[in-house]
Design an enzyme around this catalytic site. Structure first.
Site, PDB file in Angstrom:
ATOM      1  N   ASP A   2       7.109   8.998   6.329  1.00  0.00           N
ATOM      2  CA  ASP A   2       8.121   9.755   7.070  1.00  0.00           C
ATOM      3  C   ASP A   2       9.084  10.457   6.113  1.00  0.00           C
ATOM      4  OD1 ASP A   2       9.352  10.745   9.316  1.00  0.00           O
ATOM      5  OD2 ASP A   2      10.597   8.971   9.644  1.00  0.00           O
TER       6      ASP A   2
ATOM      7  N   ARG B 152      12.374  16.601   6.540  1.00  0.00           N
ATOM      8  CA  ARG B 152      13.766  16.527   6.070  1.00  0.00           C
ATOM      9  C   ARG B 152      13.864  16.835   4.584  1.00  0.00           C
ATOM     10  NH1 ARG B 152      15.180  10.753   7.680  1.00  0.00           N
ATOM     11  NH2 ARG B 152      12.944  10.598   8.108  1.00  0.00           N
TER      12      ARG B 152
ATOM     13  N   LEU C 121     -10.879   0.446  -3.789  1.00  0.00           N
ATOM     14  CA  LEU C 121      -9.857   0.566  -2.745  1.00  0.00           C
ATOM     15  C   LEU C 121     -10.434   1.209  -1.492  1.00  0.00           C
ATOM     16  CD1 LEU C 121      -6.787   0.583  -1.852  1.00  0.00           C
ATOM     17  CD2 LEU C 121      -6.715   2.901  -2.818  1.00  0.00           C
TER      18      LEU C 121
ATOM     19  N   HIS D 112       5.259  18.701   3.915  1.00  0.00           N
ATOM     20  CA  HIS D 112       3.943  18.082   4.144  1.00  0.00           C
ATOM     21  C   HIS D 112       3.028  18.314   2.948  1.00  0.00           C
ATOM     22  CE1 HIS D 112       5.027  17.014   8.173  1.00  0.00           C
ATOM     23  NE2 HIS D 112       5.128  18.266   8.590  1.00  0.00           N
TER      24      HIS D 112
END
Length: 252
Positions: free
Chosen positions: A22, A26, A133, A39
């Site tokens: 998140d 901003r 991973l 983004h």
């Protein structure tokens, strides 16, 4: 000062970490740029997080890329996110494969374009046999959807006579929840300062440790990630038991 990775013992590390990424919008707005710029910058934070998890030997990293509620965002932002998703799949998957990373897209991909669905299938097929991973990208995912789709699978088996209603248990339902074949979720991180989990991994997070940070996702680097890991290893996980019971089990 952030802890060094050497100070964190392998035995105490989380096996599965999930992150709600998140703060992209901003971060961009604070610099006077469009939200989509944040983004794009967030992709670099993804690269750093994958690199850090590989360094520590963490088994699974799950990233909340696009929720089922994100379709409500402005059309131009959604369109850019889809284009960015397509671009990242194209540019990053070979690098992931080279580094033995297994890529899985978690969520209802049926709403994506045919071209994007094809790209997802190709990326997963290329990396499916990798043993390092496991990178899970939650796209068009919601925790309530996850539980509902698991319930539908179980209900279908009951309807087909393969199960009896009395067979249904938490363990059985867990076998139909996304990522059931991976290590249980240990640590759920949210960047950006909000104190909620936003319909993410509701079932999987039942006993996960929660960690919230004010750091916006594009600024979430190795040092910020190390802080989250250090906080995790400092906690006593009791799973419904008392602290004394946990100490006795560890002493055995």
């Amino acid at each position: 000062m952030s802890p060094t990775t050497e100070a964190i013992t392998q035995q105490s590390l989380p096996k599965h970490v999930a992150i709600i990424m998140d703060g992209n919008g901003r971060w961009a707005q604070a610099q006077g740029k469009p939200r989509v710029f944040g983004h794009k910058r967030g992709v670099e934070a993804v690269r750093e997080s994958v690199k850090f998890c590989r360094k520590l030997g963490i088994q699974s990293l799950t990233l909340f890329a696009f929720s089922s509620e994100n379709w409500r965002r402005p059309e131009d932002e959604v369109s850019t996110l889809m284009e960015l998703f397509m671009m990242v799949l194209s540019s990053e998957v070979k690098k992931l494969h080279k580094n033995n990373v297994k890529l899985q897209i978690v969520g209802d991909v049926s709403r994506f374009s045919d071209k994007l669905q094809e790209r997802v299938a190709q990326a997963q097929a290329l990396t499916k046999n990798n043993t390092g991973l496991c990178l899970n990208i939650a796209a068009n995912y919601g925790g309530q959807w996850d539980i509902a789709q698991a319930a539908k699978q179980v209900a279908t088996k009951v309807q087909q006579g393969k199960l009896q209603p009395s067979d249904i248990s938490e363990e059985l339902l867990s076998e139909h929840i996304c990522m059931h074949d991976q290590a249980p979720l240990d640590l759920l991180v949210r960047t950006g300062g909000d104190l909620r989990i936003s319909n993410f991994l509701l079932w999987q997070a039942a006993y996960a440790e929660l960690y919230f940070t004010e750091t916006l996702w594009p600024d979430f680097n190795e040092h910020a990630f190390a802080d989250a890991i250090a906080c995790f290893v400092s906690r006593e996980r009791r799973f419904g038991c008392t602290g004394e019971q946990i100490k006795q089990l560890l002493a055995q």
